[in-house]
Design a protein around this motif. Structure first.
Motif, PDB file in Angstrom:
ATOM      1  N   LEU A 299       0.825  -1.207   0.000  1.00 20.19           N
ATOM      2  CA  LEU A 299       0.000   0.000   0.000  1.00 20.19           C
ATOM      3  C   LEU A 299       0.858   1.255   0.000  1.00 20.19           C
ATOM      4  O   LEU A 299       0.550   2.230  -0.697  1.00 20.19           O
ATOM      5  CB  LEU A 299      -0.926  -0.011   1.222  1.00 20.19           C
ATOM      6  N   ASP A 300       1.946   1.244   0.750  1.00 13.34           N
ATOM      7  CA  ASP A 300       2.795   2.435   0.848  1.00 13.34           C
ATOM      8  C   ASP A 300       3.483   2.775  -0.461  1.00 13.34           C
ATOM      9  O   ASP A 300       3.967   3.895  -0.641  1.00 13.34           O
ATOM     10  CB  ASP A 300       3.855   2.242   1.951  1.00 13.34           C
ATOM     11  N   VAL A 313      -7.430  -4.064  -0.907  1.00 16.71           N
ATOM     12  CA  VAL A 313      -6.380  -3.898   0.095  1.00 16.71           C
ATOM     13  C   VAL A 313      -6.638  -4.854   1.255  1.00 16.71           C
ATOM     14  O   VAL A 313      -7.753  -4.914   1.783  1.00 16.71           O
ATOM     15  CB  VAL A 313      -6.337  -2.456   0.641  1.00 16.71           C
ATOM     16  N   PHE A 315      -5.259  -5.637   5.061  1.00 12.35           N
ATOM     17  CA  PHE A 315      -4.475  -5.149   6.196  1.00 12.35           C
ATOM     18  C   PHE A 315      -4.143  -6.327   7.117  1.00 12.35           C
ATOM     19  O   PHE A 315      -5.032  -7.094   7.494  1.00 12.35           O
ATOM     20  CB  PHE A 315      -5.264  -4.117   6.998  1.00 12.35           C
ATOM     21  N   GLU A 317      -1.257  -5.875   9.765  1.00 15.33           N
ATOM     22  CA  GLU A 317      -0.075  -5.271  10.396  1.00 15.33           C
ATOM     23  C   GLU A 317       0.458  -6.101  11.557  1.00 15.33           C
ATOM     24  O   GLU A 317       1.657  -6.090  11.846  1.00 15.33           O
ATOM     25  CB  GLU A 317      -0.399  -3.868  10.897  1.00 15.33           C
ATOM     26  N   GLN A 324       2.289 -12.958   6.990  1.00 12.75           N
ATOM     27  CA  GLN A 324       2.390 -11.860   6.024  1.00 12.75           C
ATOM     28  C   GLN A 324       2.910 -12.342   4.679  1.00 12.75           C
ATOM     29  O   GLN A 324       2.432 -11.898   3.623  1.00 12.75           O
ATOM     30  CB  GLN A 324       3.278 -10.755   6.592  1.00 12.75           C
ATOM     31  N   TRP A 348      -1.222  -4.882  -0.244  1.00 15.85           N
ATOM     32  CA  TRP A 348      -1.195  -5.347   1.141  1.00 15.85           C
ATOM     33  C   TRP A 348      -0.665  -4.234   2.043  1.00 15.85           C
ATOM     34  O   TRP A 348       0.197  -3.438   1.653  1.00 15.85           O
ATOM     35  CB  TRP A 348      -0.353  -6.608   1.271  1.00 15.85           C
ATOM     36  N   ALA A 349      -1.216  -4.174   3.243  1.00 13.19           N
ATOM     37  CA  ALA A 349      -0.823  -3.160   4.231  1.00 13.19           C
ATOM     38  C   ALA A 349      -0.297  -3.884   5.462  1.00 13.19           C
ATOM     39  O   ALA A 349      -1.074  -4.375   6.288  1.00 13.19           O
ATOM     40  CB  ALA A 349      -2.011  -2.273   4.581  1.00 13.19           C
ATOM     41  N   ASN A 351       2.530  -2.518   7.219  1.00 13.16           N
ATOM     42  CA  ASN A 351       3.255  -1.527   8.004  1.00 13.16           C
ATOM     43  C   ASN A 351       2.267  -0.778   8.909  1.00 13.16           C
ATOM     44  O   ASN A 351       1.329  -0.159   8.415  1.00 13.16           O
ATOM     45  CB  ASN A 351       3.950  -0.558   7.046  1.00 13.16           C
ATOM     46  N   ALA A 356      -1.383   2.926   6.037  1.00 15.49           N
ATOM     47  CA  ALA A 356      -2.367   2.007   6.620  1.00 15.49           C
ATOM     48  C   ALA A 356      -3.271   2.658   7.660  1.00 15.49           C
ATOM     49  O   ALA A 356      -4.503   2.553   7.560  1.00 15.49           O
ATOM     50  CB  ALA A 356      -1.662   0.786   7.192  1.00 15.49           C
ATOM     51  N   ARG A 360      -7.313   3.153   7.239  1.00 17.16           N
ATOM     52  CA  ARG A 360      -8.197   2.556   8.251  1.00 17.16           C
ATOM     53  C   ARG A 360      -9.142   3.606   8.826  1.00 17.16           C
ATOM     54  O   ARG A 360     -10.355   3.372   8.955  1.00 17.16           O
ATOM     55  CB  ARG A 360      -7.372   1.944   9.382  1.00 17.16           C
ATOM     56  N   MET A 368      -6.156  -2.421  14.555  1.00 19.01           N
ATOM     57  CA  MET A 368      -5.353  -3.591  14.218  1.00 19.01           C
ATOM     58  C   MET A 368      -5.626  -4.718  15.208  1.00 19.01           C
ATOM     59  O   MET A 368      -5.800  -4.496  16.406  1.00 19.01           O
ATOM     60  CB  MET A 368      -3.864  -3.243  14.251  1.00 19.01           C
TER      61      MET A 368
END
Length: 411
Positions: A299-300, A313, A315, A317, A324, A348-349, A351, A356, A360, A368
């Motif tokens: 994602l970043d 996406v 998430f 984390e 992961q 994918w997120a 981090n 992220a 969110r 998370m």
């Protein structure tokens, strides 16, 4: 006109106030260029520009130029406004509420209106700056306003740390262009990262160069900023070239970093490889040079993708390394299975910082946890998104979510 372009418009068009319906294929038959006019009655700049465009259109037709057409794509909020706005328009219009409006808006980057795009008989874009064309060329002598190529815009010299050198020395190299300015805080944060990345890449390979294109307000600011960089620059006095190149690539915000291929051996223009490199540089992983875009990734590193394309996406984390890695493998496999047919990005997120938490928060997602969260962002659809209840991220379950994402929510 090409069959694919006609299909993208829709089967029918309407004239003034919806009184006359024509087949799109008939309206565009024999036309060499088409103008697509994205506008709305509620938009004051549109209200000022539309009379100028009507005058331009009528003048072109009156002078015997009949090998073009214009199609109005309405962003009006209701049908009454649409009918009032189109009552004086001499050209065919997309019917109000057409299913193709949003798709056309995304494809031709109608992020602000009025927006006038000119395409050729194959539906290929000639220019997205038709508004400026009408304003600066009222007689249409230069229509369809084909922009100059990069090679025509690029100056003869670039500035290195050793002085000026011929631009031709870069012809056989990949070329990164960095649009930035000293007065811009995000630029000042990113530039040291980019300088380190440049130095690292140069130690590994010499088949590329990076050139800074300055938006600084004076020579002194440019000099101070350039002193902090490890790479080349367009000379500050090349203001017209810099502005034209920024416009050529549609640069709307800084910092912005893109990469082009070498000049083809048989001549021609450098191909654009990737218009959004900032996330890649910040990641520190340069193994995929020259960074051809992928339909999957972190994602970043997505850059403008989340604004310009539908994105799935996931998430996770708080997942451990194995979890992961398994998630990444699933997303890559789904991307390959879709084979770019959906036009989606698969992200994918992992981090807990970066984008992220912001995504969110914007989507009102839970905090998370040990379970992954899967959403589908469709920001081009006026900020739409969908949330999955599924926490078992498998290829089958992701595909099921794509096929039936459930109720649309609004950012």
């Amino acid at each position: 006109m090409s069959e694919d372009f006609v299909t993208s418009i829709g089967e029918d068009l309407v004239y003034s106030n919806g009184g006359l319906i024509v087949k799109t294929a008939d309206a565009l038959s024999g036309k060499k260029t088409i103008m697509l006019y994205f506008s709305a009655h509620w938009c004051p700049p549109c209200q000022r520009f539309t009379p100028k465009l009507i005058e331009f259109y009528n003048s072109m037709k009156d002078h015997g130029k009949h090998d073009f057409e214009l199609i109005f794509v309405s962003f009006d909020k209701n049908e009454n406004e649409f009918k009032e706005y189109t009552s004086e328009m001499p050209w065919p219009c997309l019917p109000f509420g057409s299913d193709t409006k949003d798709t056309l808006g995304r494809k031709y980057e109608a992020e602000g209106i009025p927006h006038l795009v000119v395409v050729d008989e194959n539906g290929e874009v000639i220019t997205k700056d038709g508004v400026d064309g009408v304003r600066s060329d009222e007689s249409g002598e230069r229509y369809p306003w084909k922009p100059k190529s990069l090679s025509e815009l690029w100056p003869e010299k670039i500035l290195t740390k050793s002085g000026l050198v011929d631009s031709s020395t870069l012809d056989d190299k990949y070329l990164m262009l960095y649009f930035s300015a000293h007065w811009c805080p995000p630029c000042r944060s990113f530039t040291p990262v980019l300088s380190k990345a440049y130095t690292k890449l140069k130690a590994e390979r010499d088949d590329f160069e990076l050139v800074f294109l300055s938006s600084d307000q004076d020579q002194t600011s440019f000099n101070e900023y350039f002193d902090e960089m490890t790479f080349c620059a367009l000379p500050y006095e090349e203001r017209e070239a810099k502005n034209s190149i920024s416009k050529h690539f549609g640069i709307r915000g800084i910092p912005s970093l893109l990469i082009l291929g070498p000049v083809p051996a048989n001549g021609g223009e450098r191909p654009l490889i990737n218009k959004s490199l900032r996330g890649i540089i910040e990641s520190g992983d340069f193994s995929d040079f020259p960074f051809h875009p992928k339909s999957y990734g972190a994602l970043d590193q997505a850059g403008g993708d989340i604004n310009n394309a539908k994105c799935l996406v996931v998430f996770h984390e708080n997942g451990d390394d194995d979890e992961q890695k398994e998630l990444i493998d699933v997303m890559k496999a789904v991307s390959e299975k879709c084979n770019d047919k959906t036009g989606m990005k698969f992200l994918w997120a992992l981090n807990p910082n970066g984008l992220a938490p912001r995504v969110r928060a914007a989507a009102n997602l839970p905090k998370m946890s040990d379970k992954p969260t899967m959403i589908m962002l469709d920001l081009p659809d006026q900020g739409g998104y969908y949330v999955s209840k599924e926490t078992d991220i498998t290829i089958k379950n992701v595909m099921k979510f794509i096929e039936g994402p459930g109720d649309r929510q609004q950012l």
